[in-house]
Design a protein around this motif. Structure first.
Motif, PDB file in Angstrom:
ATOM      1  N   THR A 301       2.324  53.572 -22.166  1.00 11.34           N
ATOM      2  CA  THR A 301       2.089  52.706 -21.005  1.00 11.34           C
ATOM      3  C   THR A 301       2.900  53.174 -19.803  1.00 11.34           C
ATOM      4  OG1 THR A 301       3.787  51.157 -21.743  1.00 11.34           O
ATOM      5  CG2 THR A 301       1.541  50.672 -22.396  1.00 11.34           C
ATOM      6  N   SER A 302       4.098  53.757 -20.049  1.00 12.50           N
ATOM      7  CA  SER A 302       4.879  54.283 -18.926  1.00 12.50           C
ATOM      8  C   SER A 302       4.100  55.378 -18.211  1.00 12.50           C
ATOM      9  CB  SER A 302       6.203  54.861 -19.420  1.00 12.50           C
ATOM     10  OG  SER A 302       6.948  53.896 -20.090  1.00 12.50           O
ATOM     11  N   GLN A 304       0.898  55.864 -18.252  1.00  8.40           N
ATOM     12  CA  GLN A 304      -0.264  55.279 -17.570  1.00  8.40           C
ATOM     13  C   GLN A 304       0.147  54.667 -16.234  1.00  8.40           C
ATOM     14  OE1 GLN A 304      -2.339  52.537 -20.250  1.00  8.40           O
ATOM     15  NE2 GLN A 304      -1.819  53.906 -21.925  1.00  8.40           N
ATOM     16  N   ALA A 305       1.284  53.954 -16.247  1.00  7.68           N
ATOM     17  CA  ALA A 305       1.733  53.312 -15.008  1.00  7.68           C
ATOM     18  C   ALA A 305       2.038  54.351 -13.933  1.00  7.68           C
ATOM     19  CB  ALA A 305       2.965  52.453 -15.283  1.00  7.68           C
ATOM     20  N   ASP A 308      -1.209  55.805 -12.704  1.00  7.51           N
ATOM     21  CA  ASP A 308      -1.916  54.848 -11.849  1.00  7.51           C
ATOM     22  C   ASP A 308      -1.322  54.830 -10.453  1.00  7.51           C
ATOM     23  OD1 ASP A 308      -3.555  54.214 -13.906  1.00  7.51           O
ATOM     24  OD2 ASP A 308      -2.525  52.361 -14.473  1.00  7.51           O
ATOM     25  N   GLN A 309       0.014  54.900 -10.379  1.00  6.58           N
ATOM     26  CA  GLN A 309       0.647  54.856  -9.060  1.00  6.58           C
ATOM     27  C   GLN A 309       0.268  56.080  -8.227  1.00  6.58           C
ATOM     28  OE1 GLN A 309       4.692  54.022 -10.214  1.00  6.58           O
ATOM     29  NE2 GLN A 309       4.594  52.006  -9.257  1.00  6.58           N
TER      30      GLN A 309
ATOM     31  N   VAL B 155       6.042  49.368 -19.686  1.00  8.19           N
ATOM     32  CA  VAL B 155       6.240  49.558 -18.254  1.00  8.19           C
ATOM     33  C   VAL B 155       4.977  49.165 -17.500  1.00  8.19           C
ATOM     34  CG1 VAL B 155       6.671  51.247 -16.455  1.00  8.19           C
ATOM     35  CG2 VAL B 155       7.941  51.353 -18.593  1.00  8.19           C
ATOM     36  N   ARG B 202      -6.256  47.672 -16.048  1.00  5.18           N
ATOM     37  CA  ARG B 202      -5.035  48.383 -16.435  1.00  5.18           C
ATOM     38  C   ARG B 202      -4.146  47.498 -17.319  1.00  5.18           C
ATOM     39  NH1 ARG B 202      -3.355  51.035 -10.665  1.00  5.18           N
ATOM     40  NH2 ARG B 202      -4.960  52.662 -10.608  1.00  5.18           N
ATOM     41  N   LYS B 206      -2.996  47.808 -21.516  1.00  5.20           N
ATOM     42  CA  LYS B 206      -1.613  47.801 -21.998  1.00  5.20           C
ATOM     43  C   LYS B 206      -1.306  46.656 -22.942  1.00  5.20           C
ATOM     44  CE  LYS B 206       0.073  50.385 -18.085  1.00  5.20           C
ATOM     45  NZ  LYS B 206       0.627  50.360 -16.748  1.00  5.20           N
TER      46      LYS B 206
END
Lengths: 444, 234
Positions: A301-302, A304-305, A308-309, B155, B202, B206
């Motif tokens: 998820t890190s 992905q984040a 995404d940014q 995150v 999104r 997650k």
């Protein structure tokens, strides 16, 4: 007044070793000589043996008859080599001095005129080896028997045990003394190994021989200096970061009052660049000081984040991999490291692909771009701080101090992982990050 | 006109912030340190305090803790240090939000408006729950952290977190895209102009077991979104 033996010892290790050697040599020689002279004389008659026996007889005679049994028993405990025994009845052949027996005659002569001495004949009532025993007639008519010659040397006799104890204790004493002399050196080694500039460590004790005291003092002074330098750096970091951030804040606020839109945008761009440079330097300098706990982090998820940014700012960044993958990490540090790597990729390529694969017991993150790549010769240097890619990497001067990759490298190594730069076919760069899935041993 | 009290030792920053906020229709008073802060609070209605962390004399943290013993006036901490530790300590001392220097003045404005909006809402800020829990997941609203049922940190971007918090706090209610956009605006500057649908997808990726068949954040046909899981606040 208490006598302190240490006051008379030499000050230096070398001197102490010499004294130790001399003392142990002299002591062992003296003890061996002494024991040889006193316990190993078998020649006849034994030195002082009849005279000592005469003294004992005098002692026995002086005591009343009914106490003699206990007295003889205690003499035997103290001087077993005489093997004294009380004779209840006078032996059959007690009849004056046997002048033909020279051995006994000489013995009787040396004991003095007060005692009648004769060889104890063999008989059923007498102890074994009676031929070596004598009978001594006391003046009150009592008889005591004793050995004519002392008991031969025995491995279990008191003298042998003394010798064995000395033979064992001397080397042990030597080993102990040597360990005592080298102990401070081992303390130095462990103090140097455990040196942690952030933690409080008790100074090395400054005692012992002169060389050791001097070395301990020097080490303690060095420790103080290192701590001082680190404290200075921490204070400097705090001051620099505070002042720079305050200045940038003023400029940012002032920008809001600039009417010329394009000038304002340029200034804001420069300020953002300045800010990121300041932050990257501060982060790099601060990185070695953090000793925080790791937490379980979902690395998928890190990533992905972060993707995404970048995608939201119009970059073409794709994430390929599982939805979830857990590692142990410092979330903020790792986030910064991965952001730096992905930022590097999107800056030099038209698109970037981030691939996460689970390879027990590690996870592998491949950050691929389709840019020009880095020549092999430069790859290692790119991970060093303050090294920028040259023209081949096509960098403009907006890339800051070149700390991006070195921060990522340092953070990933602190997580027990590795960062490798690889070439991509046909062109481009792959930044390969391998991180352990299990808990890293030590993190700083 | 809301009244903002800025406690800042740097005269230039203080002057510029005052000028900037006045231009945005706020009444602004300024103090160089924390000594007269109590008197300023007594003198007139103060709607929000901008409190610098490093002040001469009593520092911002201790001022914040002292103010909290007798006042619930919203506080935004501003500091030139950006360590994670400072942020958490600041929030735990009772600050409502935290901004590190150098800040974007527009973000400062957005944060001020968001805190004022929350303060004027029916629930007093002090009573707002710090932790929200749903289906084993746990949100720490103070330090903006999300943990999955195993305790693993997940995150989220600022916009995603803001949207999740808004949804969570209004669990069981259908929220339209317009409502969500309105509720999340100002919470985080980067949510502006971002499609709610993209953020929802999104978030689902997650936190949902199967993002294609969501069980936590449900789509309501022609209505918007619904947070279907049971939420416990603590």
């Amino acid at each position: 007044m208490r006598l302190d033996i240490r006051a008379y010892l030499p000050n230096r290790v070398s001197g102490q070793i010499v004294v130790l050697l001399i003392v142990s040599l002299v002591a062992s020689h003296a003890i061996l000589t002494f024991s040889f002279l006193y316990y190993h004389r078998h020649d006849e008659p034994p030195l002082h043996f009849p005279e000592q026996l005469a003294t004992l007889m005098e002692l026995i005679s002086a005591n009343p008859t009914d106490q003699r049994e206990t007295l003889i028993a205690s003499i035997n405990r103290a001087f077993p080599r005489f093997e004294l025994a009380q004779l209840p009845t006078p032996p059959a052949t007690v009849s004056g001095a046997a002048s033909s027996d020279y051995e006994v005659a000489g013995f009787a002569h040396r004991m003095g005129p007060n005692y009648r001495v004769m060889r104890l004949p063999s008989g059923p009532s007498t102890p074994a080896a009676a031929g070596d025993r004598i009978v001594i007639g006391l003046h009150d008519g009592e008889f005591v028997s004793a050995r004519l010659v002392p008991l031969p040397f025995s491995w279990f006799g008191p003298s042998a045990i003394t010798l064995i104890v000395i033979l064992i204790s001397m080397p042990l004493l030597g080993v102990w003394a040597a360990l005592r002399l080298t102990g401070p050196l081992r303390r130095f080694a462990s103090a140097a190994e455990n040196f942690d500039p952030n933690g409080e460590i008790a100074p090395i004790p400054e005692h012992g021989p002169q060389e050791i005291r001097v070395a301990a003092r020097a080490l303690n002074q060095m420790r103080e200096r290192i701590k001082g330098l680190i404290d200075d750096r921490t204070r400097m970091l705090a001051a620099v970061s505070h002042d720079l951030r305050t200045s940038i804040t003023r400029l940012r606020l002032q920008c809001e009052f600039i009417d010329n839109e394009s000038a304002r945008a340029k200034m804001l761009g420069e300020l953002a660049h300045m800010e990121s440079m300041v932050e990257s330097v501060l982060h790099f300098l601060r990185n070695s000081q953090t000793g925080r706990q790791t937490v379980a982090l979902d690395i998928a998820t890190s990533l992905q984040a972060i993707c995404d940014q970048f995608a939201d700012t119009g970059r073409e960044v794709g994430y390929h991999g599982p939805d979830h993958a857990v590692i142990r990490a410092h979330p903020e540090d790792l986030h910064r490291a991965l952001t730096n790597l992905i930022d590097n990729a999107v800056r030099h390529g038209a698109k970037a692909d981030i691939k996460l694969t689970l390879t027990q017991p590690t996870v592998t993150i491949a950050i691929e771009d389709d840019g020009p790549g880095i020549p092999d010769a430069l790859k290692q240097a790119m991970l060093e701080p303050f090294v920028r890619g040259d023209a081949a990497r096509g960098m403009d001067d907006k890339t800051g101090f070149g700390l991006g990759l070195s921060i990522a490298h340092a953070v990933i190594e602190a997580h027990g992982g590795s960062l490798t730069l690889l070439n991509r076919v046909p062109h481009g760069l792959v930044a390969q990050v391998v991180l352990p899935q299990a808990e890293p041993k030590t993190l700083h | 006109m809301p009244h903002i009290l800025s406690v800042e030792d740097d005269a230039e920053i203080s002057r510029l912030v005052g000028r900037y906020l006045r231009a945005a229709d706020f009444r602004v008073s300024m103090l160089p340190d924390g000594r007269k802060i109590e008197r300023a609070l007594e003198d007139g209605r103060v709607d929000l305090i901008l409190l610098d962390l490093m002040l001469p004399g009593e520092d911002g943290l201790s001022l914040c803790r002292r103010l909290r013993t007798h006042s619930s006036v919203p506080i935004i901490m501003v500091t030139a240090k950006s360590d994670e530790f400072d942020r958490i300590v600041g929030l735990e001392m009772g600050a409502d939000d935290y901004l590190s220097k150098p800040f974007n003045p527009r973000e400062l404005l957005a944060r001020i408006r968001a805190v004022l909006r929350r303060a004027s809402a029916a629930t007093p800020i002090a009573d707002r729950a710090r932790y929200l829990a749903f289906s084993g997941w746990r949100i720490d609203c103070l330090v903006r952290e999300l943990k999955d049922p195993n305790g693993t940190r997940i995150v989220l971007t600022g916009a995603e977190f803001g949207l999740l918090q808004v949804l969570c706090e209004r669990a069981g209610r259908v929220l339209s895209r317009e409502q969500l956009l309105d509720l999340t605006q100002g919470r985080s500057i980067d949510s502006l102009g971002r499609s709610i649908d993209v953020l929802i997808s999104r978030l689902r990726r997650k936190i949902e077991r199967d993002p294609h068949d969501p069980g936590i954040i449900k789509t309501v046909r022609s209505g918007g979104y619904l947070f279907a899981a049971k939420v416990e606040a603590s």
